[in-house]
Design a protein around this motif. Structure first.
Motif, PDB file in Angstrom:
ATOM      1  N   LEU A 419      72.046 114.420  64.809  1.00 49.58           N
ATOM      2  CA  LEU A 419      72.939 113.347  65.245  1.00 49.58           C
ATOM      3  C   LEU A 419      72.268 111.993  65.113  1.00 49.58           C
ATOM      4  CD1 LEU A 419      75.527 112.347  66.754  1.00 49.58           C
ATOM      5  CD2 LEU A 419      74.321 112.852  68.886  1.00 49.58           C
ATOM      6  N   ARG A 420      71.054 111.896  65.589  1.00 55.13           N
ATOM      7  CA  ARG A 420      70.357 110.608  65.563  1.00 55.13           C
ATOM      8  C   ARG A 420      70.075 110.136  64.139  1.00 55.13           C
ATOM      9  NH1 ARG A 420      66.264 112.260  70.513  1.00 55.13           N
ATOM     10  NH2 ARG A 420      67.343 111.112  72.188  1.00 55.13           N
ATOM     11  N   THR A 421      69.536 111.025  63.316  1.00 57.51           N
ATOM     12  CA  THR A 421      69.141 110.594  61.968  1.00 57.51           C
ATOM     13  C   THR A 421      70.353 110.273  61.105  1.00 57.51           C
ATOM     14  OG1 THR A 421      68.962 112.911  61.249  1.00 57.51           O
ATOM     15  CG2 THR A 421      66.951 111.840  62.013  1.00 57.51           C
ATOM     16  N   TYR A 422      71.434 111.024  61.271  1.00 59.32           N
ATOM     17  CA  TYR A 422      72.626 110.734  60.475  1.00 59.32           C
ATOM     18  C   TYR A 422      73.301 109.443  60.940  1.00 59.32           C
ATOM     19  CZ  TYR A 422      72.621 114.809  57.451  1.00 59.32           C
ATOM     20  OH  TYR A 422      72.301 115.725  56.472  1.00 59.32           O
ATOM     21  N   LEU A 423      73.319 109.190  62.227  1.00 59.59           N
ATOM     22  CA  LEU A 423      73.864 107.918  62.693  1.00 59.59           C
ATOM     23  C   LEU A 423      72.979 106.759  62.263  1.00 59.59           C
ATOM     24  CD1 LEU A 423      75.231 108.740  66.265  1.00 59.59           C
ATOM     25  CD2 LEU A 423      76.547 108.196  64.201  1.00 59.59           C
ATOM     26  N   ASP A 424      71.681 106.979  62.220  1.00 61.04           N
ATOM     27  CA  ASP A 424      70.767 105.960  61.718  1.00 61.04           C
ATOM     28  C   ASP A 424      71.079 105.639  60.258  1.00 61.04           C
ATOM     29  OD1 ASP A 424      68.721 104.227  62.402  1.00 61.04           O
ATOM     30  OD2 ASP A 424      67.370 105.809  63.042  1.00 61.04           O
ATOM     31  N   ALA A 425      71.287 106.688  59.460  1.00 68.05           N
ATOM     32  CA  ALA A 425      71.624 106.485  58.051  1.00 68.05           C
ATOM     33  C   ALA A 425      72.956 105.757  57.909  1.00 68.05           C
ATOM     34  CB  ALA A 425      71.675 107.834  57.336  1.00 68.05           C
ATOM     35  N   LEU A 426      73.904 106.068  58.769  1.00 70.74           N
ATOM     36  CA  LEU A 426      75.198 105.384  58.739  1.00 70.74           C
ATOM     37  C   LEU A 426      75.038 103.902  59.037  1.00 70.74           C
ATOM     38  CD1 LEU A 426      78.531 106.616  60.259  1.00 70.74           C
ATOM     39  CD2 LEU A 426      77.726 104.328  60.768  1.00 70.74           C
ATOM     40  N   LEU A 427      74.228 103.578  60.040  1.00 65.66           N
ATOM     41  CA  LEU A 427      74.002 102.162  60.360  1.00 65.66           C
ATOM     42  C   LEU A 427      73.349 101.432  59.195  1.00 65.66           C
ATOM     43  CD1 LEU A 427      72.854 102.204  64.100  1.00 65.66           C
ATOM     44  CD2 LEU A 427      74.884 101.080  63.161  1.00 65.66           C
ATOM     45  N   ASP A 428      72.412 102.095  58.526  1.00 60.94           N
ATOM     46  CA  ASP A 428      71.786 101.478  57.357  1.00 60.94           C
ATOM     47  C   ASP A 428      72.808 101.233  56.250  1.00 60.94           C
ATOM     48  OD1 ASP A 428      69.268 101.279  58.439  1.00 60.94           O
ATOM     49  OD2 ASP A 428      68.498 103.110  57.517  1.00 60.94           O
ATOM     50  N   ALA A 429      73.695 102.215  56.027  1.00 60.44           N
ATOM     51  CA  ALA A 429      74.714 102.062  54.999  1.00 60.44           C
ATOM     52  C   ALA A 429      75.694 100.954  55.354  1.00 60.44           C
ATOM     53  CB  ALA A 429      75.454 103.384  54.801  1.00 60.44           C
ATOM     54  N   LYS A 430      76.034 100.855  56.629  1.00 59.17           N
ATOM     55  CA  LYS A 430      76.940  99.788  57.067  1.00 59.17           C
ATOM     56  C   LYS A 430      76.284  98.426  56.865  1.00 59.17           C
ATOM     57  CE  LYS A 430      80.184  98.603  60.732  1.00 59.17           C
ATOM     58  NZ  LYS A 430      81.310  98.542  59.760  1.00 59.17           N
ATOM     59  N   ALA A 431      74.986  98.355  57.169  1.00 64.28           N
ATOM     60  CA  ALA A 431      74.252  97.097  56.947  1.00 64.28           C
ATOM     61  C   ALA A 431      74.193  96.743  55.471  1.00 64.28           C
ATOM     62  CB  ALA A 431      72.839  97.217  57.519  1.00 64.28           C
ATOM     63  N   ALA A 432      74.250  97.772  54.603  1.00 67.34           N
ATOM     64  CA  ALA A 432      74.218  97.551  53.156  1.00 67.34           C
ATOM     65  C   ALA A 432      75.609  97.312  52.574  1.00 67.34           C
ATOM     66  CB  ALA A 432      73.560  98.742  52.460  1.00 67.34           C
ATOM     67  N   GLY A 433      76.631  97.242  53.425  1.00 70.48           N
ATOM     68  CA  GLY A 433      77.952  96.855  52.963  1.00 70.48           C
ATOM     69  C   GLY A 433      79.015  97.925  52.965  1.00 70.48           C
ATOM     70  N   SER A 434      78.690  99.153  53.369  1.00 72.03           N
ATOM     71  CA  SER A 434      79.719 100.187  53.426  1.00 72.03           C
ATOM     72  C   SER A 434      80.780  99.825  54.466  1.00 72.03           C
ATOM     73  CB  SER A 434      79.094 101.539  53.792  1.00 72.03           C
ATOM     74  OG  SER A 434      80.089 102.499  54.078  1.00 72.03           O
ATOM     75  N   ASN A 435      82.032 100.045  54.110  1.00 70.02           N
ATOM     76  CA  ASN A 435      83.150  99.697  54.985  1.00 70.02           C
ATOM     77  C   ASN A 435      83.497 100.861  55.920  1.00 70.02           C
ATOM     78  OD1 ASN A 435      85.265  98.189  56.070  1.00 70.02           O
ATOM     79  ND2 ASN A 435      86.690  98.729  54.430  1.00 70.02           N
ATOM     80  N   VAL A 436      82.475 101.479  56.489  1.00 71.44           N
ATOM     81  CA  VAL A 436      82.700 102.596  57.398  1.00 71.44           C
ATOM     82  C   VAL A 436      83.036 102.044  58.776  1.00 71.44           C
ATOM     83  CG1 VAL A 436      80.202 102.845  57.832  1.00 71.44           C
ATOM     84  CG2 VAL A 436      81.745 104.747  58.334  1.00 71.44           C
ATOM     85  N   GLN A 437      84.136 102.544  59.354  1.00 69.65           N
ATOM     86  CA  GLN A 437      84.668 101.975  60.590  1.00 69.65           C
ATOM     87  C   GLN A 437      84.636 102.938  61.772  1.00 69.65           C
ATOM     88  OE1 GLN A 437      85.696  98.726  60.812  1.00 69.65           O
ATOM     89  NE2 GLN A 437      84.960  98.530  58.715  1.00 69.65           N
ATOM     90  N   GLY A 438      84.272 104.196  61.527  1.00 66.76           N
ATOM     91  CA  GLY A 438      84.264 105.151  62.624  1.00 66.76           C
ATOM     92  C   GLY A 438      83.536 106.422  62.257  1.00 66.76           C
TER      93      GLY A 438
END
Length: 516
Positions: A419-438
Motif C-alpha cells: 500500500l505504501r510503496t504503490y501510493l508513493d509511486a502514484l504521488l510521484d506520477a501525479k507530480a510528473a503530470g499524470s491526471n490521476v484523481q483517485g
C-alpha cells in the motif's frame, strides 16, 4: 539480466524503506477509498426476489469450480450488513467507495420489463448511507454477474447482449443517477473475456480461445459505448455525472534489450490495454494486434481474421466514449519472445496470436495470488505511459491491492508495504503530470475471490466467514490506510498494532441504525 534484477530489487527495497521520500501530500480533493463487487460481498443470492446470475447457477451446479468449495451465497452478507460496511469506510476516513450493482437483483430476469423494487431499495439505501457520511459513490454497472438466462443464450458472444445491457444501464441511470455522479460501465473486459470465454475456467465455462475471447471483448466495447451514448443523450444534462470504463493492466517490461523482446513488449501493450483503450481513444484496435491476428488466421487456413473488425459506423460509435478511465493494476511482468515461445500455446488462440511469454522477478515480494508480485516502479511507469499514449485522460485507480492467506491474521505487513510503496509511486506520477484523481484499494473487506474462494484475502478488514454474523475486524493495513487518508502523507514509521488498538465494533441489523 542478473545485474538488472539486482538493481530492480534495490529500487524496490529503497521504496519500502523510504521515509516520505518526496514529501508530497495528496491534494484535499483526491479521492482515497476502497473497492468491492456485488457477487463478491453481498450474499443474499435469492433474497427479496433476486434472480440468478451465471455465478449463482454454475457454483450451485459445479461447486468444484472453486478451490475451497465456497460460493457467494452469503459472502460477507453486505446485503444485510451494508451499514457496517459504510461505518468501516467512515472509520477509515474514506472519501469514496467503489461498488458494483447486481444485474439480477435489479432485473431478476435480466430484462427491463420487470424491475425488482427491493433491489432498487437496497441500492438506494446503500447510496444514501454513503452520501450521509460524505462518501462519494463510484458505481460499476457490470462486474461479471451476467443473468443466467442471457448466459444460456450465448452471453457476451451474441450481438444481442449489447442491447440487453443497454436496457439495464438505462434502468440504473434513471434509478440512481440523481445521486451517483461516477459510473463505470464494465469491469475488466480483458480478464472477463479471458477466463469466461477464452480459457473457459469461469462461468459460463466457454472455451473458445480462437474467436470467443475476441467476440466477447468486441461486444463489451459496443455495450460500453451504447451505455455512454444513452447517458449522454438522456441523462447527462440533468444528472451532470461522468461515465467511464475500467480496464486491467499489469506493466510490461522487456526481459532484455533484444529487438524481439522489445517488440513483444509492444505487442503486450496492444493485446491488453490497447485492445480496449485504442478503440475508445483512437477509433480502432491497435494495428499491431490487427496484423498479428490476421496473419495467424491466414496461416491457420481461415478465410478472414478471427478478430472481427468494426464497421466504420461502429468505430465512430465507440470513439470518444469515456469521461475517465479506471485502471485495475496489481503487478508487473517481464515480457519476452524467443524460440521457447513457439508451441507454448494452443493453436489457434489469442495467446498464440500475441506470441509472447511473461515472468516476474523472483526477488519481488509475492502475494498469495498467482503471478501477482509487488513492484511499485511499474505502477509509476504505467501511469506515465497512459498520460503519453492517450492524451492524459482523467484517471482513477479503481483496484490495486495485495493478497495474503488467512494465516497472516491481522498483521498483514506485506500488504502494508505494498500500500505504501504503490501510493508513493502514484504521488510521484501525479507530480510528473499524470491526471490521476483517485485511488481505490482492493478491497474494503475479505471478498469471495472467484475460483479461489476465500483461500486468498485482499481485505483491509478481515471477515470471519465461519461466523454467521460475519464480523469485520480491521487489519493493520486498514489502520495504516486510515492514517494516510487522515494526514495526506505516507509515513513509513507509523506502526499501529491492530490487537492493541480499539477495534471497530458495530452492532447492526438490516433496518436499524449501526452504532460504533
Amino acid at each position: 539480466m542478473a545485474g538488472k534484477f539486482t538493481l530492480l530489487a534495490v529500487w524496490t527495497l529503497a521504496l519500502v524503506n523510504a521515509e516520505c521520500k518526496h514529501g508530497s501530500k495528496f491534494p484535499s480533493d483526491f479521492l482515497l477509498g476502497a473497492s468491492t463487487a456485488a457477487y463478491q460481498i453481498e450474499g443474499g443470492w435469492n433474497a427479496d426476489g433476486k434472480g440468478q446470475s451465471m455465478w449463482d447457477w454454475y457454483l450451485h451446479q459445479q461447486p468444484d469450480l472453486v478451490s475451497d468449495h465456497t460460493n457467494g451465497d452469503v459472502a460477507a452478507d453486505s446485503y444485510h450488513l451494508y451499514k457496517q460496511d459504510v461505518a468501516l469506510l467512515k472509520e477509515m476516513g474514506a472519501k469514496s467507495y467503489r461498488f458494483s450493482l447486481s444485474w439480477t437483483r435489479i432485473l431478476p430476469n435480466g430484462t427491463a420489463d420487470y424491475i425488482n423494487p427491493y433491489g432498487i431499495i437496497y441500492y438506494n439505501n446503500l447510496i444514501n448511507e454513503l452520501l450521509a457520511n460524505d462518501i462519494v459513490p463510484f458505481v460499476t454497472i457490470y462486474h461479471w454477474d451476467l443473468p443466467i438466462g442471457f448466459s444460456n443464450q450465448g452471453g457476451w458472444l451474441t450481438d444481442e447482449i449489447v442491447d440487453k445491457y443497454a436496457d439495464y444501464a438505462r434502468v440504473v441511470f434513471a434509478a440512481f443517477g440523481d445521486r451517483v455522479k461516477h459510473w463505470i460501465t464494465v469491469n475488466e473486459p480483458n480478464i472477463h473475456c479471458t477466463f469466461a470465454y477464452g480459457y473457459g475456467l469461469q462461468p459460463p465455462l466457454v472455451k473458445s480461445p480462437a474467436t470467443g475471447y475476441y467476440d466477447c471483448g468486441r461486444n463489451l466495447l459496443l455495450a460500453h459505448a451504447k451505455a455512454y451514448h444513452i447517458y449522454n443523450k438522456e441523462f447527462r444534462v440533468l444528472q451532470r455525472g461522468k461515465i467511464g470504463i475500467t480496464v486491467d493492466h499489469d506493466w510490461p517490461m522487456a526481459a532484455s534489450d533484444s529487438i524481439d523482446d522489445i517488440d513483444a513488449t509492444e505487442d503486450y501493450q496492444a493485446f491488453h490495454l490497447g485492445q480496449y483503450l485504442d478503440p475508445i481513444f483512437r477509433g480502432d484496435y491497435p494495428h499491431r494486434m490487427v496484423d498479428r491476428v490476421a496473419a495467424a488466421s491466414l496461416r491457420q487456413g481461415y478465410n478472414s481474421s478471427r478478430l472481427r473488425s468494426f464497421t466504420e459506423e461502429q468505430k465512430d460509435f465507440i470513439k470518444g466514449t469515456t469521461d475517465f478511465v479506471g485502471i485495475n493494476h496489481y503487478s508487473s511482468n517481464y515480457v519476452y519472445r524467443n524460440a521457447s515461445v513457439v508451441g507454448m500455446y494452443e493453436v489457434p488462440s489469442f495467446d498464440d496470436d500475441a506470441g509472447y511469454a511473461t515472468f516476474t522477478n523472483p526477488s519481488w515480494p509475492e502475494s498469495a495470488s498467482p503471478s501477482m508480485a509487488a513492484y511499485a516502479p511499474g505502477f509509476y511507469d504505467l501511469l506515465l505511459y497512459i498520460k503519453e499514449a492517450y492524451g492524459n485522460p482523467e484517471l482513477y485507480i479503481t483496484e490495486n491491492g495485495f493478497s495474503e492467506t488467512l494465516s497472516e491474521d491481522l498483521y498483514d505487513d506485506l500488504k502494508v508495504d505494498y500500500l505504501r510503496t504503490y501510493l508513493d509511486a502514484l504521488l510521484d506520477a501525479k507530480a510528473a503530470g499524470s491526471n490521476v484523481q483517485g485511488y481505490f484499494f482492493w478491497s474494503l473487506l475479505d471478498t469471495f475471490e472467484w475460483t479461489f474462494g476465500y483461500e486468498i484475502r485482499f481485505g483491509l478488514h478481515q471477515v470471519d466467514i465461519d461466523d454467521p454474523a460475519r464480523p469485520r475486524t480491521p487489519r493493520k493495513s486498514a489502520l495504516v490506510y486510515k492514517e494516510i487518508i487522515r494526514s495526506g502523507v505516507i509515513d513509513y514509521n507509523y506502526n499501529p498494532d491492530p490487537y492493541l488498538r480499539t477495534k471497530v465494533k458495530i452492532n447492526c441489523t438490516y433496518n436499524n441504525i449501526c452504532n460504533k
